[in-house]
Design an enzyme around this catalytic site. Structure first.
Site, short mmCIF file in Angstrom:
data_model
loop_
_atom_site.label_atom_id
_atom_site.label_comp_id
_atom_site.label_asym_id
_atom_site.label_seq_id
_atom_site.Cartn_x
_atom_site.Cartn_y
_atom_site.Cartn_z
CB ALA A 138 8.54 31.76 36.10
CE LYS A 139 3.03 33.25 41.82
NZ LYS A 139 3.54 34.56 42.20
#
Ligand code: NAD
Length: 442
Positions: free
Chosen positions: A131-132
């Site tokens: 994720a980011k």
């Protein structure tokens, strides 16, 4: 909160429009992270028997969340910032990835970086997907109170999609342990209980781990040491040049120096210093102010960042920013081995040149993965309600890095591929195995 799922998103179109077949002319220093991420995926997939369906899933994030984050500035005005959280693929476990505060944050950039986190976690065999996220903001334009407000409101806007078994943010560019401590506090207040496992990279006072700050540099040093050994060189007296004397570069340089290496050059954003008999890197301070870090250091020679990259050394560690080894300078690089400390320092075109010139490049998704691995240890400490000593963290990191190194080495030897392709093969195989075991829901 806007949530876009799957294939009808704008992200999908952006990804498709930037997709390059591996055989096309590779992009170079203006190469975007999404181009790199897609290119590497397609390249490694050629070696594996993965279904087109799985590949199609991997080309796109599972979920992209876009939020508005309003704050009241200290002058009384209200300002609204854009925030994102992109969750790429969770077949191996909850999503994991940093949150950055920077003007360049976009859904596209978060998508690429989330994909890289998926591969990095799988290379290290961590039970996470990538994720980011982040906020489009120049953090230097906010005061502490405004940054705290921004973070607390961001945590609230993301509350439904994050969680200690769902998606666990961490510090990244423009954020630090204080930022994630505020995030944790805001989340905990709304949940009605203290939830340290919602973030990693926290201060140790609230459940952060020892050794986190040093871990990415330590993993760089460990794989540099293994690479030297693999290619029949001794670490004793091996010459090392490090671009970027920050958290990653300085820690890698100091460890390699302590293990008998000779760090002959280091640099910061303004340029570098060189001593052919080895710099005393332990005595060079790491400064949070990135300008002028090295200007008071006594060294026989100054050199530019461009010159540093072309030094004749055993190990070159680009540990500053992306896309510094390009089509233009790859032919002039004289290092025997390159170990990527930064994320994405080598463009695809430069990678091709290094492959032709038989210069091994140990890729970022292995080399600097000590950071996310220490985050995993922090998360485990939360689950087990037990804190590890610095020695335990370092010992476990050593074990994890050697396991990952061995997995890549087997692919390099069996398939005759580069270390980068080997890393993607290891990652994709593990993701494919997990997908096959779980099947497609419903
Ligand atoms: P940092 O801010 O602590 O240090 C960066 C260093 O690079 C500083 O010495 C700075 O002066 C120098 N620098 C900045 N721009 C430069 C340029 N254009 N040319 C040469 N030098 C330049 O950063 P960091 O945390 O060490 O991160 C460095 C790289 O490693 C980044 O690519 C980052 O994404 C990656 N990384 C960091 C971590 C982490 O946990 N810190 C983990 C994995 C990957």
């Amino acid at each position: 909160m806007g949530v876009r799922n799957g294939t009808d998103s704008r992200i999908h179109q952006q990804i498709m429009s930037t997709h390059k077949e591996p055989t096309e002319q590779a992009p170079d220093e203006d190469e975007s992270p999404i181009e790199t991420a897609r290119y590497q995926l397609e390249r490694a997939a050629e070696h594996l028997d993965l279904s087109e369906g799985l590949l199609e899933q991997l080309r796109h994030p599972s979920k992209t969340v876009e939020v508005s984050v309003p704050i009241r500035r200290t002058d009384g005005s209200v300002e609204v910032f854009n925030g994102y959280r992109v969750q790429h693929f969770e077949v191996r476990g909850p999503y994991k990835g940093g949150m950055r505060y920077h003007p360049s944050v976009s859904a596209e950039e978060c998508t690429a970086l989330a994909m890289l986190m998926t591969w990095k976690c799988a290379v290290m065999d961590l039970p996470f997907g990538g994720a980011k996220g982040g906020i489009v903001v120049d953090p230097s334009e906010l005061n502490t109170q405004e940054t705290e407000q921004l973070t607390r409101r961001f945590a609230e806007e993301l509350r439904e999609v994050v969680g200690p078994t769902k998606d666990i943010p961490a510090p990244d560019m423009g954020t630090d342990e204080q930022t994630v401590a505020w995030f944790m506090d805001a989340y905990s207040m709304q949940e009605g209980e203290t939830v340290p496992g919602i973030v990693t990279g926290k201060p140790t006072a609230v459940g952060g781990t020892h050794g986190r700050e040093e871990a990415p540099g330590r993993s760089v040093a460990i794989v540099a040491r293994e690479a030297l050994d693999y290619y029949g060189r001794s670490i004793a007296g091996a010459t090392v040049a490090v671009q970027g004397f920050g958290a990653v570069g300085a820690n890698a340089a100091r460890l390699l120096d302590a293990w008998g290496g000779s760090v002959v050059a280091v640099s910061d954003v303004d340029g570098g210093i060189y001593d052919e008999s080895g710099l005393d890197v332990a005595s060079i301070p790491t400064d949070s102010d990135e300008h002028g870090q090295l200007e008071d250091v006594d060294a026989p020679r100054q050199l530019s960042n461009a010159e540093l990259l072309e030094l004749d050394v055993d190990i070159l560690i680009p540990a500053a920013v992306g896309n510094v080894l390009t089509r233009d300078n790859a032919a002039d690089v004289q290092a025997s081995i390159i170990v990527e400390g930064a994320n994405g320092p080598t463009t695809t075109a430069a990678d091709t040149v290094f492959e032709e010139r038989d210069i091994p490049v140990i890729p970022d998704i292995l080399a600097n993965a000590g950071g996310v691995t220490a985050s995993y240890f922090e998360w485990l400490q939360h689950i087990n309600r037990r804190s590890w000593s610095r020695e335990e963290v370092n010992d476990e990191l050593e074990t994890e890095m050697l396991d990952a190194w061995d997995a890549l080495r087997a692919e390099v030897e069996d398939r005759g591929v580069t270390w980068r392709t080997a890393a993607y093969i290891v990652a994709l195989s593990r993701i494919g195995d997990a997908m096959n075991a779980r099947g497609l829901w419903p």
